[in-house]
Structure formats: C-alpha cells, structure tokens
Write a protein that holds these residues in place. Structure first.
Motif, PDB file in Angstrom:
ATOM      1  N   ALA A 369       0.819  -1.219   0.000  1.00 33.24           N
ATOM      2  CA  ALA A 369       0.000   0.000   0.000  1.00 33.24           C
ATOM      3  C   ALA A 369       0.848   1.262   0.000  1.00 33.24           C
ATOM      4  N   THR A 370       2.113   1.153   0.448  1.00 38.12           N
ATOM      5  CA  THR A 370       3.012   2.307   0.486  1.00 38.12           C
ATOM      6  C   THR A 370       4.205   2.073  -0.441  1.00 38.12           C
ATOM      7  N   ALA A 371       3.949   1.407  -1.574  1.00 41.59           N
ATOM      8  CA  ALA A 371       5.028   1.004  -2.480  1.00 41.59           C
ATOM      9  C   ALA A 371       5.847   2.184  -2.983  1.00 41.59           C
ATOM     10  N   HIS A 372       5.238   3.382  -3.077  1.00 41.54           N
ATOM     11  CA  HIS A 372       5.964   4.546  -3.581  1.00 41.54           C
ATOM     12  C   HIS A 372       7.019   5.041  -2.593  1.00 41.54           C
ATOM     13  N   HIS A 373       6.985   4.522  -1.360  1.00 41.84           N
ATOM     14  CA  HIS A 373       8.009   4.882  -0.367  1.00 41.84           C
ATOM     15  C   HIS A 373       8.942   3.700  -0.077  1.00 41.84           C
ATOM     16  N   GLN A 374       8.803   2.623  -0.823  1.00 44.69           N
ATOM     17  CA  GLN A 374       9.576   1.406  -0.576  1.00 44.69           C
ATOM     18  C   GLN A 374      10.514   1.136  -1.742  1.00 44.69           C
ATOM     19  N   HIS A 375      11.485   0.251  -1.517  1.00 42.47           N
ATOM     20  CA  HIS A 375      12.129  -0.396  -2.644  1.00 42.47           C
ATOM     21  C   HIS A 375      11.708  -1.858  -2.636  1.00 42.47           C
ATOM     22  N   GLU A 376      11.961  -2.555  -3.707  1.00 45.14           N
ATOM     23  CA  GLU A 376      11.442  -3.919  -3.846  1.00 45.14           C
ATOM     24  C   GLU A 376      11.941  -4.823  -2.726  1.00 45.14           C
ATOM     25  N   ILE A 377      11.020  -5.580  -2.162  1.00 48.27           N
ATOM     26  CA  ILE A 377      11.381  -6.527  -1.108  1.00 48.27           C
ATOM     27  C   ILE A 377      11.926  -7.788  -1.758  1.00 48.27           C
ATOM     28  N   ASN A 378      13.193  -8.072  -1.518  1.00 55.35           N
ATOM     29  CA  ASN A 378      13.852  -9.241  -2.096  1.00 55.35           C
ATOM     30  C   ASN A 378      14.049 -10.280  -0.995  1.00 55.35           C
ATOM     31  N   LEU A 379      13.292 -11.351  -1.071  1.00 54.29           N
ATOM     32  CA  LEU A 379      13.362 -12.381  -0.034  1.00 54.29           C
ATOM     33  C   LEU A 379      14.433 -13.434  -0.307  1.00 54.29           C
ATOM     34  N   ARG A 380      15.095 -13.346  -1.446  1.00 52.09           N
ATOM     35  CA  ARG A 380      16.086 -14.371  -1.763  1.00 52.09           C
ATOM     36  C   ARG A 380      17.189 -14.444  -0.710  1.00 52.09           C
ATOM     37  N   GLY A 381      17.770 -13.282  -0.365  1.00 53.56           N
ATOM     38  CA  GLY A 381      18.841 -13.263   0.629  1.00 53.56           C
ATOM     39  C   GLY A 381      18.394 -13.778   1.983  1.00 53.56           C
ATOM     40  N   PRO A 382      17.305 -13.232   2.564  1.00 51.69           N
ATOM     41  CA  PRO A 382      16.842 -13.742   3.861  1.00 51.69           C
ATOM     42  C   PRO A 382      16.519 -15.229   3.853  1.00 51.69           C
ATOM     43  N   ILE A 383      15.896 -15.723   2.778  1.00 48.57           N
ATOM     44  CA  ILE A 383      15.542 -17.139   2.735  1.00 48.57           C
ATOM     45  C   ILE A 383      16.797 -18.008   2.651  1.00 48.57           C
ATOM     46  N   LEU A 384      17.800 -17.572   1.890  1.00 48.09           N
ATOM     47  CA  LEU A 384      19.053 -18.326   1.826  1.00 48.09           C
ATOM     48  C   LEU A 384      19.739 -18.379   3.189  1.00 48.09           C
ATOM     49  N   VAL A 385      19.728 -17.254   3.894  1.00 45.65           N
ATOM     50  CA  VAL A 385      20.330 -17.235   5.230  1.00 45.65           C
ATOM     51  C   VAL A 385      19.540 -18.143   6.175  1.00 45.65           C
ATOM     52  N   GLY A 386      18.206 -18.090   6.074  1.00 43.25           N
ATOM     53  CA  GLY A 386      17.386 -18.976   6.889  1.00 43.25           C
ATOM     54  C   GLY A 386      17.666 -20.439   6.584  1.00 43.25           C
ATOM     55  N   PHE A 387      17.882 -20.741   5.303  1.00 38.04           N
ATOM     56  CA  PHE A 387      18.214 -22.104   4.892  1.00 38.04           C
ATOM     57  C   PHE A 387      19.545 -22.533   5.488  1.00 38.04           C
TER      58      PHE A 387
END
Length: 529
Positions: A369-387
């Motif tokens: 809803a506030t995408a104009h104040h965000q940058h793209e959420i990239n879950l690849r890094g967090p998921i790899l670290v979680g793995f």
C-alpha cells in the motif's frame, strides 16, 4: 500480483517447519541414548574425556557418523570459493561453445549449463549445510528407518531460522534503513560525515543496536550501511576483510547488553536467571570497552586508506573535504513508525512463529500500500540465510554427544578458550545451550562458557547466527566470495581484544550473578541434623 507471489513463496518455504504440531513423533532412539550417557558412564566409572567419547561412539555409532558429516560440511565451506571460480569457468566455456555453434547468437535457454549451475549451487555458502543435511538424513535412514528421520526432523526447532528470515526482510526495507542511517548519521556528523566517520559510527553504534533490535537486525542494518558508505568506495582486500571480521566480532559481543537479543545469551537467560541489568553490568561494560578498543585499533591501522577513500567520495558540502552526505527523497514519518512497530512486534514475539510470521504477512500488505516509499522486497537473501541456519540447526542437534563432555571437563580459563574455539565450529548458541544442561555448573564456569561463546562469534561464518546474513549482504564485494581463512585472520585481533576484556576486566559480582539458587530447578541441599 507481486504481493501474492511473495506470500505464496513465504508459505511454501515456511510451511514445513510449522507442521510440527500436526505431525508429532516419538523421540529418536539416538537422542534417548544421548540423554542416558552420563548415567551409564557414572555407573561404569568412566571419567576420562577420551574414554567417554570412545564409549559414546561405540554405543551409538550413528552419532560419530553425524559428526563426520558435520566436519565435512565445515570443510566444504573452505572450498566454496574455488568451486565458485570453477563454476564461472565452466559456464564461460559453455557460453563460448554455444556462440560458436550458433554463429555468435543464441537463445537464453541454450546458454544454461547444467554442470555450471550445479557447481555454482555447490559453491553457494548459504546452501552448503542444507546440502549436507541430505547426506545426514541418508545416513540416518540407513542406520534406522523413515520414521526415525521424520521424528528427528519434526523435533528440530526452526524458530531461530524463521525469525532471522523475517527480521532480515524488515531491517532491509527502505524506511527502516533510512531511520537507522539517520540515527548513525548523528554520530557521523561529528566527523563531517567523512568515510572514516561513517565507518566508525557503523562499526561502534551499529553492533550496540543488537542489544535492542536483536543481533540479526543489527547485522542487516550495519552490513547494508557498510555496503552503501564503505565498500562501494573499493577498499583494499586487506581492509575489506579486516572490516568484515571486525563487524562480525562487534556484532557478536554487541548484543550482550540485554538478556534477550544475543542467541547465546537467550539460551541460558531463563535457566540461569540472568536479568538485563546483570548482563549490562557484567558483560555489557566489557563488550563496549572491547568494541571501542578493537575499532580504534583498526582505525589507527587503516587511517591513511580511509583518508584516501575520502578523496574518492567527493565533496558534497563545499568544505573541500570528502564526505558522504546525501539528500534522499523523504519518507513520511507514519511509514517509518509503522515499520518500526512491525520490527518491535517481531522482536517481542521472537519465540512465537505464528505471531511474527502473521505480523510479517500484514507488513507485506502495508508495504504494498506504500510502495511509492519502498524499494522492492527481495526475499532471496533472507531465505538463503534462513536455509543456512536451518541446516546448521539440524547438524548441531547431533553434536552434543562430544561437546557436553568437553565443556564439563574444563576449568575456567580452559573452558573460556575451549568455548571460544568450539564456537568457531558450531553456532555459539549451541555451546551455551549444552552448558545450560549441565546441572550444578559453578558460577565461574558459567561466566566462562558464555563469555567464550560471544568472544568467538566472529571467527567464522557459522560461529554466530547473524554472520550468514552479513556475508550474504556483503559477499558481492569480495570477488568470487568470502574466504573463510581471510575472514578468520580479519577477526582474530578483535577476538583477542574481547578475550582479554572478558577474562581480565575486574568483576567481583560474578558469583552473585550466577548464584546456584537462581538456576531453574534449584533445590536447597537438605540440612544435616
């Protein structure tokens, strides 16, 4: 659609861990045997550490096999960089062959090299322990049966890996980073926001944030700011590794000012009755001194390079000196506060996956809803670290058979050194957890094992839960990847400084802090008539 794809990906990745309650199994036989080893050894009069390990390996050979597999996984991390280099070479050779066959043009699917892709996967540090989990489960299946495999996996606690995925994703958002940058910028302004001022601010104040927003959160913020303010200025390889090692060590000890933010502290806080005040007065003061000394020493060693980096940074305020000042697009205060509220919710419910994962799903809706104040959420890094952490947890749960006897057989100084060294080969939270299982451990030994665990948390990527996050975020600045040997050398001097502070800093309150009557399950000795 992007929001729904993220939610679906998150659900697919996390759902297996949340199925524990729906599919409970009896405890595997090898874990039951591990619990009875001390009683058997006492009954048979086995006291020597070597004899204990030999007895345990003979009684349950699978545990020895599990440890061998774990050691092989650790050795695999040391050859990850050469494997990655080979993967790039194989891919390059494949691309050249395809171009020759197709007269210089080829479609995207033709450029895919199966061998190169597999080698790249084998060289991905975050995937290594997960790869060796497959070997471990295969060995477990050969020793026992599928029911045992399911029983063990369903008994592994994946809360910490799940939490790290969520807190990394939140800490890497634009509003949170902007807020953290503003806070650290307050200190950097004393040095006119030069590269040196930002370097000092991030490496001193960033790790101390770990005592409040947890160490994984502090690591994410500090690493991303270092990438923006330091590594983009292309420091020398020596300075790059020194900074990474210093970051890992400072993060490891920066979370001990409270009793809830550092994983090794959290493992013993309840069972040993540790309060935030006690952690601050008996560990936090030493941690702050060590962070200041280590950072000041590295600053002195690399001050000339920092000055050269200031020239490359450019002059943005017109005072004739290089600085890193920016005028970024503003973010509404309500957006920043909402992000901070989601982080606070996640930290407060860090041990309740349904609550912090549910909160994260609401956060995803808010960010859309506030995408104009965000940058793209990239879950690849967090998921790899979680793995990575999930694989480490699976392996770590089978190492208590040899860790516990070693921990229980050492004196204060030897236990401190042993805890520091063992932490390098196993997550420091596992070290303190095993120590908490030893009933009646003297106060000085409790202090030593906890101090040693946080001291050694920066020597390797697997030594502390937040380290994989730092490597994932900064790995692109190290060519083919981070060298474990060079990281160890970069962290060695700060580790020695922390060790000196933890061992020799005057402290007369340790016995009161770890008084036996504070330990969970304590019962006063019966009075003799």
């Amino acid at each position: 659609m992007r929001l729904f794809s993220i939610i679906f990906t998150l659900f697919v990745v996390l759902a297996p861990a949340l199925s524990f309650a729906a599919d409970a199994h009896a405890e595997p036989v090898f874990l039951e045997k591990m619990a009875t080893f001390p009683q058997q050894e006492e009954a048979q009069g086995i006291k020597e550490i070597g004899a204990k390990l030999a007895f345990r390996a003979k009684e349950e050979p699978f545990l020895l096999v599990a440890t061998i597999i774990f050691v092989l996984a650790i050795l695999h991390t040391f050859v990850a960089v050469p494997i990655t280099k080979l993967a790039h070479k194989v891919q390059h050779d494949h691309d050249e062959r395809i171009r020759k066959v197709n007269s210089g043009s080829a479609k995207a699917h033709q450029m895919v090299s199966f061998k190169g892709t597999i080698l790249h996967f084998l060289g991905e540090v975050e995937a290594i322990f997960g790869i060796w989990v497959l070997v471990l489960l295969t060995a477990m299946l050969s020793f026992y049966d599928l029911g045992t495999v399911k029983s063990y996996m369903m008994g592994v606690n994946f809360t910490e890996p799940l939490f790290v995925v969520i807190i990394m994703a939140l800490a890497s958002t634009r509003p949170v980073l902007r807020f953290a940058e503003g806070c650290l910028g307050f200190f950097a302004r004393f040095g006119k926001e030069s590269p040196a001022a930002w370097w000092l601010s991030i490496l001193i104040m960033g790790p101390l944030l770990g005592s409040f927003i947890t160490e994984p959160g502090a690591m994410t913020i500090s690493a991303m700011l270092l990438a923006k303010k330091f590594y983009r200025l292309k420091p020398t390889p020596l300075f790059s590794y020194a900074t990474l090692g210093l970051l890992f060590v400072n993060i490891s000890v920066g979370g001990v000012l409270t009793n809830f933010a550092a994983p090794p502290v959290l493992m013993v806080a309840k069972s040993w009755g540790l309060s935030t005040t006690e952690m601050l007065l008996h560990y936090g003061d030493k941690a702050v001194v060590a962070i200041l000394l280590s950072t000041a020493l590295y600053y002195g060693l690399f001050r000339k390079e920092l000055a050269a980096m200031a020239e490359r940074a450019g002059d943005h305020d017109g005072d004739g000196k290089g600085d890193l000042r920016e005028n970024p697009r503003p973010i509404p205060i309500f957006v920043i506060l909402t992000h901070l509220a989601f982080m606070a919710w996640t930290v407060f419910f860090a041990h309740y996956p349904p609550l912090f994962i549910g909160g994260f799903l609401f956060f995803l809706a808010f960010s859309q809803a506030t995408a104009h104040h965000q940058h793209e959420i990239n879950l690849r890094g967090p998921i790899l670290v979680g793995f990575f952490l999930a694989g480490l947890v699976v392996h770590g749960g089978l190492q208590g058979w040899w860790l516990a006897p070693i921990i229980g057989s050492l004196g204060k100084e030897a236990l401190f050194v042993g805890s520091t060294i063992l932490t390098s080969f196993n997550d420091n939270a596992a070290i303190t957890f095993l120590a908490s299982q030893v009933q009646g451990l003297p106060a000085q030994l409790k202090y030593a094992v906890l101090a040693g665990a946080v001291t050694g948390g920066g020597l390797t990527v697997i030594a502390n839960a937040p380290n994989p996050a730092g490597q994932a975020l900064l790995g692109r600045f190290f060519g083919e990847g981070v060298s474990p040997a060079k990281l160890f050398l970069g962290a060695l001097i700060p580790t020695v400084i922390v060790a000196v502070c933890m061992l020799f800093f005057p402290d007369k309150g340790i016995d009161e802090m770890f008084a036996p009557e504070k330990e969970a399950g304590y019962s006063a000795p019966a009075e003799t008539p």
